[in-house]
Design an enzyme around this catalytic site. Structure first.
Site, PDB file in Angstrom:
ATOM      1  N   HIS A  44       0.605  -1.109  -0.002  1.00 28.40           N
ATOM      2  CA  HIS A  44       0.041   0.090  -0.156  1.00 28.40           C
ATOM      3  C   HIS A  44       0.869   1.378   0.063  1.00 28.40           C
ATOM      4  O   HIS A  44       0.270   2.147  -0.153  1.00 28.40           O
ATOM      5  CB  HIS A  44      -0.897   0.032   1.204  1.00 28.40           C
ATOM      6  N   HIS A  59       1.578   6.817  -1.264  1.00 27.13           N
ATOM      7  CA  HIS A  59       0.633   6.018  -0.391  1.00 27.13           C
ATOM      8  C   HIS A  59      -0.596   5.650  -1.226  1.00 27.13           C
ATOM      9  O   HIS A  59      -1.568   6.494  -1.367  1.00 27.13           O
ATOM     10  CB  HIS A  59       0.319   6.613   0.935  1.00 27.13           C
TER      11      HIS A  59
END
Length: 137
Positions: A44, A59
């Site tokens: 992620h 992110h």
């Protein structure tokens, strides 16, 4: 405009949020040549030390760490060298959206304090390869 106060407050760094356009899968690529310094197995988030001196965090989505890697096809790991445009991860949009998470992706300069100015220079619909952030020494 990122729907998470940790990112929108600038606490992590200065930059922009990208909302990926439509498509079943989303390819996240390295913005420039550099090294991967953070790449959790969840896929992620990616911390990159770019050859141009920028340290950035990409992110992918908001709270997507909770998926524990589901929907993330990771292509690089910590310590890898990357080239501009190289795929970091391919994300399955349906998995993220079905779990109720947003795909807004903060791209942040984490060492912004080493620069006189960090500014977002693109907005609206942009294509892969478009300059997004400008940092001035």
């Amino acid at each position: 405009d990122v729907p998470d106060p940790v990112f929108s407050s600038g606490a992590v760094g200065k930059g922009a949020g990208i909302e990926p356009s439509d498509g079943a899968s989303i390819e996240v690529v390295a913005p420039a040549d550099g090294s991967v310094v953070v790449a959790p197995s969840s896929g992620h988030a990616y911390g990159l030390a770019l050859d141009n001196g920028l340290e950035i965090l990409i992110h992918v989505g908001i709270d997507t760490v909770n998926l524990k890697g589901k929907g993330f096809d990771v292509k690089v790991g910590k310590g890898d060298r990357v080239k501009a445009g190289q795929t970091l991860v391919v994300v399955d949009r349906a998995v993220i959206e079905e779990a109720g998470y947003k795909l807004v992706t903060p791209v942040l300069v984490t060492n912004y304090m080493n620069f006189a100015e960090v500014e977002v220079i693109a907005s609206g619909d942009i294509e892969t390869g478009t300059d997004l952030i400008k940092a001035t020494k």
